[in-house]
Design an enzyme around this catalytic site. Sequence first.
Site, short mmCIF file in Angstrom:
data_model
loop_
_atom_site.label_atom_id
_atom_site.label_comp_id
_atom_site.label_asym_id
_atom_site.label_seq_id
_atom_site.Cartn_x
_atom_site.Cartn_y
_atom_site.Cartn_z
N SER A 136 45.44 64.61 50.01
CA SER A 136 44.21 65.39 49.90
C SER A 136 42.99 64.75 50.54
O SER A 136 42.08 65.44 50.96
CB SER A 136 43.93 65.71 48.43
OG SER A 136 43.92 64.53 47.65
N HIS A 139 47.74 71.20 49.54
CA HIS A 139 47.02 71.45 50.79
C HIS A 139 47.91 71.93 51.92
O HIS A 139 47.45 72.11 53.05
CB HIS A 139 46.28 70.18 51.23
CG HIS A 139 45.26 69.74 50.23
ND1 HIS A 139 43.98 70.25 50.20
CD2 HIS A 139 45.35 68.89 49.19
CE1 HIS A 139 43.33 69.69 49.19
NE2 HIS A 139 44.13 68.87 48.57
N LYS A 175 43.22 76.96 46.82
CA LYS A 175 42.85 76.40 48.12
C LYS A 175 43.13 77.45 49.20
O LYS A 175 42.44 78.45 49.25
CB LYS A 175 43.55 75.06 48.31
CG LYS A 175 42.90 74.05 47.36
CD LYS A 175 43.57 72.74 47.20
CE LYS A 175 42.76 71.89 46.20
NZ LYS A 175 43.55 70.86 45.57
#
Length: 386
Positions: free
Chosen positions: A175, A203, A235
């Site tokens: 991250s 991610h 995200k």
Amino acid sequence: MRDFASELETRKQAGLHRTRRLVDGPQQPALTADGKPVLAFCSNDYLGLASHPAVSAALAAAVAGVGVGGAASHLICGHHQAHHRLEQRLAAFTGRSSALFFSTGYMANLGVISALAGRGDTIFSDRLNHASIIDGCILSRAKVKRYPHNDVQVLADQLAQTRGHKLVVTDGVFSMDGDLAPLKELAALCRESDALLVVDDAHGVGVLGTHGGGSLEQLGLSEDEVPLLIGTLGKAVGTSGAFVAGPELLTEYLVQKARTYIYTTAMPPALAEATCAALDIITAEPQRRAHLQRLIKRFRDRTQALGYRLMPSQTPIQPILVGDNWRALELSRRLEEMGLLVTAIRPPTVPEGESRLRVTLSAAHTDAELERLLEGLAQCADLAGA
Ligand SMILES: *Cc1c(COP(=O)(O)O)cnc(C)c1O
């Protein structure tokens, strides 16, 4: 009582004090922060779906139909048809047999790790893993061995020296660095060592892989090779929540054992509907990922030419390594004066001496917007070179 005030003062003097910016209006690159218009390069909304009209419309329509509240936990009477549909959708999207919808990624990591390892077991965790993984390890009461970042050889030695149940956990995309874990090697090693591999691809999901399935899709890793995949939905997917995907045996076990799944109110079912709408867009619009990849390449070529130090990342997370806390803050402040919002990331989020500007790119950024960032960085090039 502890002297909280002096602790705060010490943090301020070390350049480690954190403050929050007040955002107004929709989450998008052109943001209103603390009342001022800025162009943001620090969001995790990698595909620009957080304020996408079709996702908002799906949420509004679902709220009109089923209301807002989750009302109860999944095991009481909160498990709604909408949650069930999303879980089936997520399983298909990631190419796994089943999926379980959690309220946040933080809770998914806490719940999964503490359910699958306990006293007497050993967890092997990459040194740069996300805070929620670290906390899940602590909560499990298992013995924890941290291995140097992405160091498969050290991990192999540690595994060979350990008896009993072993769990290996890693971020898929790290991250704060943006690099990928050596997932193929880890999968082979875990198989040889009879260790259960858990990959947190917070991610990667939505961004990597031809269909947006994440790091595992990009590397062609099946459920046999990587049994458990954790993904977050706040995200790239642009909504909220998280999921764990894998064989039914394991998701069923987690329904029995993961305390952060059992002892919490189900997420609003309408949110599950909105997430399905976001997954539709991710599947139907590969051009978002293609545009993002072009932005990433251009950003890397140009900032390196300016003398900035980047990290080996091919993902939308493109940190500029600065080193010193104050210097990182100064670079962030000067960019902000030009209307560019990029946050400085300092210890303890990253190791001492590795303060950085965490630049993140999104498919929602236009070429002209990226150009504004590059021009801003050109004007601060005296701060380049850590
Ligand atoms: C953001 C993040 C999480 C937490 O997910 P939330 O849904 O925001 O709680 C977990 N793992 C990693 C690697 C993350 O980056």
